[in-house]
Design a protein around this motif. Structure first.
Motif, PDB file in Angstrom:
ATOM      1  N   ALA A 108       0.830  -1.207   0.000  1.00  0.00           N
ATOM      2  CA  ALA A 108       0.000   0.000   0.000  1.00  0.00           C
ATOM      3  C   ALA A 108       0.864   1.256   0.000  1.00  0.00           C
ATOM      4  CB  ALA A 108      -0.920  -0.002   1.218  1.00  0.00           C
ATOM      5  N   ARG A 109       1.924   1.247   0.790  1.00  0.00           N
ATOM      6  CA  ARG A 109       2.814   2.420   0.839  1.00  0.00           C
ATOM      7  C   ARG A 109       3.546   2.620  -0.483  1.00  0.00           C
ATOM      8  NH1 ARG A 109       4.196   0.266   6.619  1.00  0.00           N
ATOM      9  NH2 ARG A 109       2.748   1.494   7.885  1.00  0.00           N
ATOM     10  N   LEU A 110       3.913   1.530  -1.129  1.00  0.00           N
ATOM     11  CA  LEU A 110       4.569   1.632  -2.436  1.00  0.00           C
ATOM     12  C   LEU A 110       3.600   2.164  -3.491  1.00  0.00           C
ATOM     13  CD1 LEU A 110       6.607  -1.715  -2.445  1.00  0.00           C
ATOM     14  CD2 LEU A 110       7.528   0.606  -2.215  1.00  0.00           C
ATOM     15  N   VAL A 111       2.340   1.743  -3.405  1.00  0.00           N
ATOM     16  CA  VAL A 111       1.325   2.246  -4.336  1.00  0.00           C
ATOM     17  C   VAL A 111       1.109   3.740  -4.121  1.00  0.00           C
ATOM     18  CG1 VAL A 111      -1.120   2.147  -4.976  1.00  0.00           C
ATOM     19  CG2 VAL A 111       0.163   0.030  -4.603  1.00  0.00           C
ATOM     20  N   ASN A 153       7.242  -6.773  -5.659  1.00  0.00           N
ATOM     21  CA  ASN A 153       6.557  -5.555  -5.215  1.00  0.00           C
ATOM     22  C   ASN A 153       6.341  -4.591  -6.374  1.00  0.00           C
ATOM     23  OD1 ASN A 153       6.283  -6.280  -2.518  1.00  0.00           O
ATOM     24  ND2 ASN A 153       8.177  -5.270  -1.880  1.00  0.00           N
ATOM     25  N   GLU A 154       7.392  -4.373  -7.169  1.00  0.00           N
ATOM     26  CA  GLU A 154       7.295  -3.417  -8.276  1.00  0.00           C
ATOM     27  C   GLU A 154       6.276  -3.874  -9.307  1.00  0.00           C
ATOM     28  OE1 GLU A 154      10.154  -1.013 -11.469  1.00  0.00           O
ATOM     29  OE2 GLU A 154      11.010  -2.530 -10.114  1.00  0.00           O
ATOM     30  N   LEU A 199       0.718  -3.473 -11.660  1.00  0.00           N
ATOM     31  CA  LEU A 199      -0.618  -4.012 -11.900  1.00  0.00           C
ATOM     32  C   LEU A 199      -1.699  -3.111 -11.307  1.00  0.00           C
ATOM     33  CD1 LEU A 199      -0.034  -7.820 -11.163  1.00  0.00           C
ATOM     34  CD2 LEU A 199      -0.523  -6.792 -13.398  1.00  0.00           C
ATOM     35  N   ILE A 200      -1.451  -2.638 -10.094  1.00  0.00           N
ATOM     36  CA  ILE A 200      -2.439  -1.784  -9.426  1.00  0.00           C
ATOM     37  C   ILE A 200      -2.556  -0.443 -10.133  1.00  0.00           C
ATOM     38  CG2 ILE A 200      -2.974  -0.558  -7.283  1.00  0.00           C
ATOM     39  CD1 ILE A 200      -1.662  -2.968  -5.802  1.00  0.00           C
ATOM     40  N   GLU A 201      -1.435   0.124 -10.517  1.00  0.00           N
ATOM     41  CA  GLU A 201      -1.474   1.399 -11.246  1.00  0.00           C
ATOM     42  C   GLU A 201      -2.239   1.236 -12.565  1.00  0.00           C
ATOM     43  OE1 GLU A 201       1.608   5.007 -12.345  1.00  0.00           O
ATOM     44  OE2 GLU A 201       2.303   2.939 -12.585  1.00  0.00           O
TER      45      GLU A 201
END
Length: 240
Positions: free
Chosen positions: A45-48, A213-214, A219-221
């Protein structure tokens, strides 16, 4: 929790409560993340949030999880741990709590605590520009159009290794930890009268064992863009 985040929560809740939300098309944008224990949901979540802030506007997205209990506790004038423990009880009616109601003027009914937590989650989700990890947020915010609901899963072996690394536990301790936290989360959903995950709400499910993670952030972006949850909103700067 830092003062800057507390100030953010206070300002967002005050503004949200002053607005009318008859049209859910104006709510959000919000991202919710539901996860199995050991999927490093907060890390992701923090990376997103970092990615979104980098591409959109610095400081406009925030990650919320335990902060929900802090804000709920403030509204109830209770210790945050007392709020958190309310959702961990397996026996909801114990004699000690009945006695406490007569001893403590600050005692709040279990029903009121649960109602307040749900209201805080929903208000923050409606006001938007936040990533809410857990807290049954995908259920509470299921009717918000500008929302992306994510489910994180992983093979048991992956999750055991993650807990062993993060918590410095041996394998048996990690397995016991996973079982304990999963039961607590089930109790939380039961307290909210949501006994299942409502899997039909999730927009995407990501296997954490299959992606770095990346890659997961990519994928989320991509999902944020394709679902279009940001199209009606311009980013805003909140705090530093």
């Amino acid at each position: 929790m830092g003062n800057s985040l507390m100030n953010y929560l206070n300002s967002r809740l005050k503004e949200a409560k002053a607005r009318e939300y008859g049209n859910m098309h104006e709510a959000g944008p919000v991202i919710t993340i539901s996860r199995e224990v050991g999927c490093n949901g907060l890390v992701l979540a923090r990376l997103v949030a970092e990615r979104l802030n980098k591409n959109l506007a610095k400081g406009s997205w925030n990650v919320l999880s335990k902060e929900i209990f802090y804000e709920s506790a403030k509204e109830l004038d209770l210790d945050p741990e007392m709020v958190r423990q309310t959702f961990k009880k397996t026996d909801r009616y114990v004699f000690e709590e009945i006695l406490k109601a007569f001893r403590d003027k600050r005692y709040k009914s279990e029903e009121r605590i649960i109602k307040t937590v749900k209201e805080v989650v929903r208000t923050l989700a409606i006001d938007g520009h936040c990533i809410i990890v857990g807290r049954a947020s995908h259920i509470i915010a299921s009717d918000i159009k500008n929302a992306l609901h994510i489910r994180l899963t992983a093979p048991l072996g992956y999750r055991i290794n993650t807990i062993m690394t993060n918590n410095k536990l041996n394998r048996n301790e990690a397995i016991a930890f996973i079982e304990k936290v999963e039961k607590e989360r089930a109790t939380f959903r039961k307290a909210l009268k949501e006994n299942n995950l409502h899997e039909d709400v999730f927009d995407i499910t990501i296997n954490r064992g299959s992606f770095t993670n990346e890659q997961a952030v990519d994928l989320i972006e991509f999902a944020v863009e394709k679902k279009g949850i940001l199209h009606e909103f311009s980013p805003r700067i909140e705090f530093h």
